[in-house]
Write a protein that holds these residues in place. Structure first.
Motif, PDB file in Angstrom:
ATOM      1  N   ALA A  79      33.927  33.450  51.251  1.00 35.13           N
ATOM      2  CA  ALA A  79      32.302  33.951  51.060  1.00 35.13           C
ATOM      3  C   ALA A  79      32.390  33.585  48.761  1.00 35.13           C
ATOM      4  O   ALA A  79      31.744  33.542  48.580  1.00 35.13           O
ATOM      5  CB  ALA A  79      31.833  34.504  51.338  1.00 35.13           C
ATOM      6  N   ILE A  80      33.050  34.452  48.577  1.00 35.82           N
ATOM      7  CA  ILE A  80      33.628  34.279  46.769  1.00 35.82           C
ATOM      8  C   ILE A  80      33.702  33.338  46.811  1.00 35.82           C
ATOM      9  O   ILE A  80      33.835  33.281  45.328  1.00 35.82           O
ATOM     10  CB  ILE A  80      35.116  35.636  47.157  1.00 35.82           C
ATOM     11  CG1 ILE A  80      34.995  36.710  47.657  1.00 35.82           C
ATOM     12  CG2 ILE A  80      35.185  35.515  45.460  1.00 35.82           C
ATOM     13  CD1 ILE A  80      37.076  38.020  48.087  1.00 35.82           C
ATOM     14  N   GLY A  81      34.486  32.532  47.350  1.00 38.53           N
ATOM     15  CA  GLY A  81      34.924  31.064  46.209  1.00 38.53           C
ATOM     16  C   GLY A  81      33.665  30.355  46.440  1.00 38.53           C
ATOM     17  O   GLY A  81      33.082  30.000  45.392  1.00 38.53           O
ATOM     18  N   ALA A  82      32.369  30.778  46.977  1.00 36.40           N
ATOM     19  CA  ALA A  82      31.477  29.971  47.244  1.00 36.40           C
ATOM     20  C   ALA A  82      30.231  30.562  45.828  1.00 36.40           C
ATOM     21  O   ALA A  82      29.540  30.093  45.384  1.00 36.40           O
ATOM     22  CB  ALA A  82      30.866  29.801  48.344  1.00 36.40           C
ATOM     23  N   CYS A 160      48.548  37.869  44.523  1.00 33.62           N
ATOM     24  CA  CYS A 160      47.378  36.766  45.492  1.00 33.62           C
ATOM     25  C   CYS A 160      46.528  37.705  45.688  1.00 33.62           C
ATOM     26  O   CYS A 160      46.445  38.817  45.674  1.00 33.62           O
ATOM     27  CB  CYS A 160      49.132  37.453  47.436  1.00 33.62           C
ATOM     28  SG  CYS A 160      48.245  35.777  48.353  1.00 33.62           S
ATOM     29  N   ALA A 161      45.227  37.018  45.750  1.00 24.99           N
ATOM     30  CA  ALA A 161      43.937  37.844  46.366  1.00 24.99           C
ATOM     31  C   ALA A 161      43.112  36.620  46.852  1.00 24.99           C
ATOM     32  O   ALA A 161      43.557  35.504  46.959  1.00 24.99           O
ATOM     33  CB  ALA A 161      43.950  38.595  44.878  1.00 24.99           C
ATOM     34  N   LEU A 162      42.376  37.805  47.353  1.00 29.16           N
ATOM     35  CA  LEU A 162      41.018  36.335  47.916  1.00 29.16           C
ATOM     36  C   LEU A 162      40.348  36.269  46.258  1.00 29.16           C
ATOM     37  O   LEU A 162      39.504  37.138  45.708  1.00 29.16           O
ATOM     38  CB  LEU A 162      39.736  37.650  48.583  1.00 29.16           C
ATOM     39  CG  LEU A 162      40.740  37.631  49.719  1.00 29.16           C
ATOM     40  CD1 LEU A 162      39.801  38.826  51.242  1.00 29.16           C
ATOM     41  CD2 LEU A 162      41.314  37.202  51.314  1.00 29.16           C
ATOM     42  N   GLN A 163      40.403  34.741  46.113  1.00 30.63           N
ATOM     43  CA  GLN A 163      39.341  34.223  45.384  1.00 30.63           C
ATOM     44  C   GLN A 163      39.072  32.941  45.266  1.00 30.63           C
ATOM     45  O   GLN A 163      38.405  32.390  44.435  1.00 30.63           O
ATOM     46  CB  GLN A 163      40.508  34.004  43.639  1.00 30.63           C
ATOM     47  CG  GLN A 163      41.431  35.656  43.583  1.00 30.63           C
ATOM     48  CD  GLN A 163      42.217  35.283  42.368  1.00 30.63           C
ATOM     49  OE1 GLN A 163      43.295  34.676  42.010  1.00 30.63           O
ATOM     50  NE2 GLN A 163      41.072  35.715  40.872  1.00 30.63           N
ATOM     51  N   GLY A 164      38.437  32.393  46.289  1.00 32.64           N
ATOM     52  CA  GLY A 164      38.311  30.798  46.937  1.00 32.64           C
ATOM     53  C   GLY A 164      39.227  29.887  47.141  1.00 32.64           C
ATOM     54  O   GLY A 164      38.934  28.868  47.943  1.00 32.64           O
ATOM     55  N   THR A 165      40.596  30.602  46.847  1.00 34.14           N
ATOM     56  CA  THR A 165      41.475  29.441  46.504  1.00 34.14           C
ATOM     57  C   THR A 165      42.733  30.034  48.195  1.00 34.14           C
ATOM     58  O   THR A 165      42.324  30.877  48.386  1.00 34.14           O
ATOM     59  CB  THR A 165      42.432  29.069  45.588  1.00 34.14           C
ATOM     60  OG1 THR A 165      42.877  30.767  45.384  1.00 34.14           O
ATOM     61  CG2 THR A 165      41.946  28.549  44.480  1.00 34.14           C
TER      62      THR A 165
END
Length: 239
Positions: A79-82, A160-165
């Motif tokens: 969702a974050i990547g989108a 490391c984090a939620l960034q779409g990768t």
């Protein structure tokens, strides 16, 4: 014995920030803290998207809670990547996230970044998550001592984090017992308040909301320059 969570969350923007990039859920089955990455665009959007992706787990049971939580982290990341792909201004946005999911007599902990989860059991405090940070890597390598990490100039550098990768959340399963107290927090708390103080307040302030408020107050009093979010959850038998 099947247990549930009695939880409460307190979040403070802090005296130096104009917006709060922390988002949390304090439920009966699910507890989550996400901290939008400072210095990146729309951190509050990233943390909100991440928590929204996990929110349905409060209502839905899963035969395999480990797989379910892993999949939820993947949905949050996607969702974050989108959202970032659809806006040039949002390139690079991201968030940390730590979650607990109560499933029968087990607790599943999911984690990416430097928000933390602690367990207080029989008066002893234990950190359940490992920080995904440059400074933690230095500690693991023996370059610096753990007590030096809190004041290191690069302590906020998240690896490391939620960034779409692509990202692989750390998933831990443990049995939880009646009387266990869990605490999730953003780094606005742990950058300023040591484990001894955290253990003392978690042991002596009985009600979850009051305990969370006391921890936030301690961080602000210690000079926190960040948003501070603390969620306290007690394990109790299901009625």
């Amino acid at each position: 014995m099947a247990l549930t969570l009695v939880s409460a969350v307190v979040s403070d923007t802090g005296p130096y920030r104009t917006n709060n990039e922390d988002v949390a859920i304090a439920g009966r089955r699910l507890a989550v803290v996400a901290d939008g990455m400072g210095g990146m665009p729309d951190g509050e959007v990233a943390s909100d998207l991440a928590v929204r992706a996990l929110a349905p787990m409060e209502r839905l049971s899963a035969d395999d809670p480990v797989a379910a939580l892993h999949a939820a982290f993947n949905r949050a990341n996607e969702a974050i990547g989108a959202a970032a792909a659809g806006s040039a201004e949002r390139q690079g946005m991201g968030t940390t996230m730590t979650a607990l999911l109560a499933s029968g007599s087990r607790m599943v902990v999911g984690h990416v970044g430097d928000s933390r989860c602690y367990l207080l059991r029989d008066g002893h405090l234990r950190q359940l998550t490992r920080d995904d940070t440059y400074v933690q890597a230095l500690v693991d390598q023996g370059v610096i001592r753990p007590d030096q990490a809190r004041t290191h100039p690069h302590r906020a550098l998240v690896t490391c984090a939620l960034q779409g990768t692509p990202v692989e959340p750390a998933i831990t399963v443990l049995s939880h017992l009646r009387g266990d107290r869990f605490m999730l927090c953003s780094d606005g708390l742990t950058d300023e308040v040591d484990d001894e103080t955290i253990a003392h307040l978690m042991s002596t302030v009985e009600e979850p909301y009051e305990c969370a408020a006391a921890l936030v107050k301690a961080a602000i009093a210690a000079g926190s320059r960040d948003n501070v979010t603390v969620l306290v959850a007690d394990a109790e038998p299901i009625d």
